[in-house]
Scaffold this motif. Structure first.
Motif, PDB file in Angstrom:
ATOM      1  N   CYS A  68     -17.210  11.089  12.047  1.00  0.00           N
ATOM      2  CA  CYS A  68     -15.849  10.617  11.807  1.00  0.00           C
ATOM      3  C   CYS A  68     -15.757   9.996  10.422  1.00  0.00           C
ATOM      4  O   CYS A  68     -16.755   9.780   9.753  1.00  0.00           O
ATOM      5  N   VAL A  69     -14.520   9.728  10.031  1.00  0.00           N
ATOM      6  CA  VAL A  69     -14.256   8.973   8.813  1.00  0.00           C
ATOM      7  C   VAL A  69     -13.621   7.658   9.235  1.00  0.00           C
ATOM      8  O   VAL A  69     -12.658   7.645  10.006  1.00  0.00           O
ATOM      9  N   HIS A  70     -14.196   6.570   8.758  1.00  0.00           N
ATOM     10  CA  HIS A  70     -13.594   5.252   8.980  1.00  0.00           C
ATOM     11  C   HIS A  70     -12.634   5.033   7.822  1.00  0.00           C
ATOM     12  O   HIS A  70     -13.031   5.046   6.661  1.00  0.00           O
ATOM     13  N   TRP A  71     -11.360   4.834   8.149  1.00  0.00           N
ATOM     14  CA  TRP A  71     -10.306   4.657   7.158  1.00  0.00           C
ATOM     15  C   TRP A  71      -9.770   3.245   7.298  1.00  0.00           C
ATOM     16  O   TRP A  71      -9.347   2.840   8.380  1.00  0.00           O
ATOM     17  N   GLY A  72      -9.830   2.479   6.227  1.00  0.00           N
ATOM     18  CA  GLY A  72      -9.395   1.095   6.261  1.00  0.00           C
ATOM     19  C   GLY A  72      -8.277   0.820   5.278  1.00  0.00           C
ATOM     20  O   GLY A  72      -8.045   1.591   4.333  1.00  0.00           O
ATOM     21  N   LEU A  73      -7.579  -0.291   5.484  1.00  0.00           N
ATOM     22  CA  LEU A  73      -6.490  -0.718   4.608  1.00  0.00           C
ATOM     23  C   LEU A  73      -6.556  -2.235   4.473  1.00  0.00           C
ATOM     24  O   LEU A  73      -6.707  -2.941   5.476  1.00  0.00           O
ATOM     25  N   ARG A  74      -6.442  -2.715   3.234  1.00  0.00           N
ATOM     26  CA  ARG A  74      -6.473  -4.160   2.991  1.00  0.00           C
ATOM     27  C   ARG A  74      -5.398  -4.560   1.995  1.00  0.00           C
ATOM     28  O   ARG A  74      -5.077  -3.807   1.084  1.00  0.00           O
ATOM     29  N   ARG A  75      -4.897  -5.760   2.208  1.00  0.00           N
ATOM     30  CA  ARG A  75      -4.058  -6.443   1.221  1.00  0.00           C
ATOM     31  C   ARG A  75      -4.827  -7.714   0.898  1.00  0.00           C
ATOM     32  O   ARG A  75      -4.944  -8.592   1.740  1.00  0.00           O
ATOM     33  N   GLY A  76      -5.390  -7.765  -0.297  1.00  0.00           N
ATOM     34  CA  GLY A  76      -6.260  -8.891  -0.635  1.00  0.00           C
ATOM     35  C   GLY A  76      -7.462  -8.867   0.288  1.00  0.00           C
ATOM     36  O   GLY A  76      -8.186  -7.888   0.355  1.00  0.00           O
ATOM     37  N   GLU A  77      -7.647  -9.928   1.049  1.00  0.00           N
ATOM     38  CA  GLU A  77      -8.755 -10.001   2.003  1.00  0.00           C
ATOM     39  C   GLU A  77      -8.294  -9.776   3.438  1.00  0.00           C
ATOM     40  O   GLU A  77      -9.073  -9.936   4.365  1.00  0.00           O
ATOM     41  N   THR A  78      -7.024  -9.411   3.620  1.00  0.00           N
ATOM     42  CA  THR A  78      -6.476  -9.212   4.962  1.00  0.00           C
ATOM     43  C   THR A  78      -6.513  -7.742   5.336  1.00  0.00           C
ATOM     44  O   THR A  78      -5.988  -6.893   4.602  1.00  0.00           O
ATOM     45  N   TYR A  79      -7.121  -7.438   6.465  1.00  0.00           N
ATOM     46  CA  TYR A  79      -7.159  -6.076   6.963  1.00  0.00           C
ATOM     47  C   TYR A  79      -5.857  -5.749   7.676  1.00  0.00           C
ATOM     48  O   TYR A  79      -5.322  -6.562   8.417  1.00  0.00           O
ATOM     49  N   LEU A  80      -5.363  -4.537   7.451  1.00  0.00           N
ATOM     50  CA  LEU A  80      -4.120  -4.071   8.057  1.00  0.00           C
ATOM     51  C   LEU A  80      -4.367  -2.727   8.734  1.00  0.00           C
ATOM     52  O   LEU A  80      -5.382  -2.077   8.497  1.00  0.00           O
ATOM     53  N   ASP A  81      -3.399  -2.296   9.540  1.00  0.00           N
ATOM     54  CA  ASP A  81      -3.504  -1.011  10.230  1.00  0.00           C
ATOM     55  C   ASP A  81      -3.220   0.117   9.248  1.00  0.00           C
ATOM     56  O   ASP A  81      -2.093   0.250   8.761  1.00  0.00           O
ATOM     57  N   PRO A  82      -4.209   0.966   8.942  1.00  0.00           N
ATOM     58  CA  PRO A  82      -3.973   2.042   7.979  1.00  0.00           C
ATOM     59  C   PRO A  82      -2.946   3.067   8.454  1.00  0.00           C
ATOM     60  O   PRO A  82      -2.282   3.701   7.642  1.00  0.00           O
ATOM     61  N   LEU A  83      -2.781   3.220   9.763  1.00  0.00           N
ATOM     62  CA  LEU A  83      -1.793   4.178  10.256  1.00  0.00           C
ATOM     63  C   LEU A  83      -0.375   3.771   9.854  1.00  0.00           C
ATOM     64  O   LEU A  83       0.518   4.615   9.800  1.00  0.00           O
ATOM     65  N   SER A  84      -0.170   2.483   9.544  1.00  0.00           N
ATOM     66  CA  SER A  84       1.156   2.027   9.130  1.00  0.00           C
ATOM     67  C   SER A  84       1.557   2.593   7.768  1.00  0.00           C
ATOM     68  O   SER A  84       2.726   2.550   7.399  1.00  0.00           O
ATOM     69  N   LEU A  85       0.600   3.134   7.014  1.00  0.00           N
ATOM     70  CA  LEU A  85       0.920   3.781   5.736  1.00  0.00           C
ATOM     71  C   LEU A  85       1.639   5.106   5.931  1.00  0.00           C
ATOM     72  O   LEU A  85       2.338   5.575   5.037  1.00  0.00           O
ATOM     73  N   LEU A  86       1.428   5.730   7.078  1.00  0.00           N
ATOM     74  CA  LEU A  86       1.979   7.062   7.306  1.00  0.00           C
ATOM     75  C   LEU A  86       3.387   6.975   7.887  1.00  0.00           C
ATOM     76  O   LEU A  86       3.642   6.182   8.785  1.00  0.00           O
ATOM     77  N   PRO A  87       4.293   7.820   7.401  1.00  0.00           N
ATOM     78  CA  PRO A  87       5.646   7.822   7.958  1.00  0.00           C
ATOM     79  C   PRO A  87       5.627   8.385   9.376  1.00  0.00           C
ATOM     80  O   PRO A  87       4.723   9.153   9.734  1.00  0.00           O
ATOM     81  N   PRO A  88       6.617   8.033  10.202  1.00  0.00           N
ATOM     82  CA  PRO A  88       6.629   8.483  11.599  1.00  0.00           C
ATOM     83  C   PRO A  88       6.524   9.992  11.773  1.00  0.00           C
ATOM     84  O   PRO A  88       5.858  10.468  12.680  1.00  0.00           O
ATOM     85  N   TRP A  89       7.155  10.753  10.890  1.00  0.00           N
ATOM     86  CA  TRP A  89       7.108  12.208  11.044  1.00  0.00           C
ATOM     87  C   TRP A  89       5.689  12.754  10.883  1.00  0.00           C
ATOM     88  O   TRP A  89       5.351  13.783  11.441  1.00  0.00           O
ATOM     89  N   LEU A  90       4.864  12.063  10.146  1.00  0.00           N
ATOM     90  CA  LEU A  90       3.488  12.523   9.960  1.00  0.00           C
ATOM     91  C   LEU A  90       2.595  12.123  11.138  1.00  0.00           C
ATOM     92  O   LEU A  90       1.571  12.737  11.378  1.00  0.00           O
ATOM     93  N   LEU A  91       3.017  11.104  11.881  1.00  0.00           N
ATOM     94  CA  LEU A  91       2.237  10.636  13.028  1.00  0.00           C
ATOM     95  C   LEU A  91       2.530  11.422  14.303  1.00  0.00           C
ATOM     96  O   LEU A  91       1.741  11.384  15.241  1.00  0.00           O
TER      97      LEU A  91
END
Length: 190
Positions: A151-174
């Motif tokens: 698998c690929v581990h995909w992460g998202l951060r703002r500064g030192e705060t981890y966020l849900d990377p799926l939130s980057l994708l628009p609903p139509w792509l999900l």
């Protein structure tokens, strides 16, 4: 003898107390050590999945309750070894190399304070490279994954705060599966 002994102890206590009073104020804790509610809103700027057209999410994002608590600070996406790993959104590669024996690529997203990470990846890009959405940045490594399958581990951060990377994708792509047209109720047919 006892008087001298207590006298010295008293002196040390007074000196210690004076040092405590004159010591500089403690520095505030760095933000990554302070579990506070920060801005968790993420613009849906992604235009491509990191791997595949619609990969299976093997494990979702599970934010930890505390800074060092248990959780999953990203999502795991099923991907066979050698699969291309693509940039989700436009940005600049801030890191492309190995960390703890795994290939890692990090991208600072253009016009935001966000950073995405992908691992384990054999990078084909270098630090400083500009990437476009869907651009190949490397391939999935055959080993080094923490998943039961590759698998690929995909992460998202703002500064030192981890966020849900799926939130980057628009609903139509999900969305999964084909679009379905639904009847419009209370509209007479011609």
């Amino acid at each position: 003898m006892r008087a001298k002994r207590y006298g010295r102890c008293g002196t040390w206590l007074v000196l210690g107390f004076l040092l405590l009073l004159t010591a500089p104020a403690p520095t505030p804790r760095p933000p990554f050590l302070t579990p506070t509610a920060t801005d968790t809103s993420v613009p849906a700027i992604g235009r491509a999945w990191p791997v595949g057209a619609r990969p299976t999410v093997l494990r979702g994002w599970e934010p930890p309750a505390t800074v060092y608590g248990r959780g999953h600070r990203g999502v795991d996406l099923a991907a066979p070894p050698g699969s291309p790993v693509r940039a989700v959104a436009p940005g600049r590669v801030s890191f492309a190399g190995r960390v703890a024996g795994k290939g890692v690529v990090s991208v600072e997203l253009t016009g935001t304070d966000l950073r995405t990470t992908y691992e384990p990846v054999t990078a084909s890009v270098k630090k400083g490279a500009e990437v476009a959405p869907g651009e190949v940045m490397g391939t999935v490594e055959p080993t080094g994954s923490h998943c039961t399958t590759t698998c690929v581990h995909w992460g998202l951060r703002r500064g030192e705060t981890y966020l849900d990377p799926l939130s980057l994708l628009p609903p139509w792509l999900l969305r999964r599966g084909p679009s379905r047209l639904l009847p419009v109720l209370d509209v007479p047919l011609p």
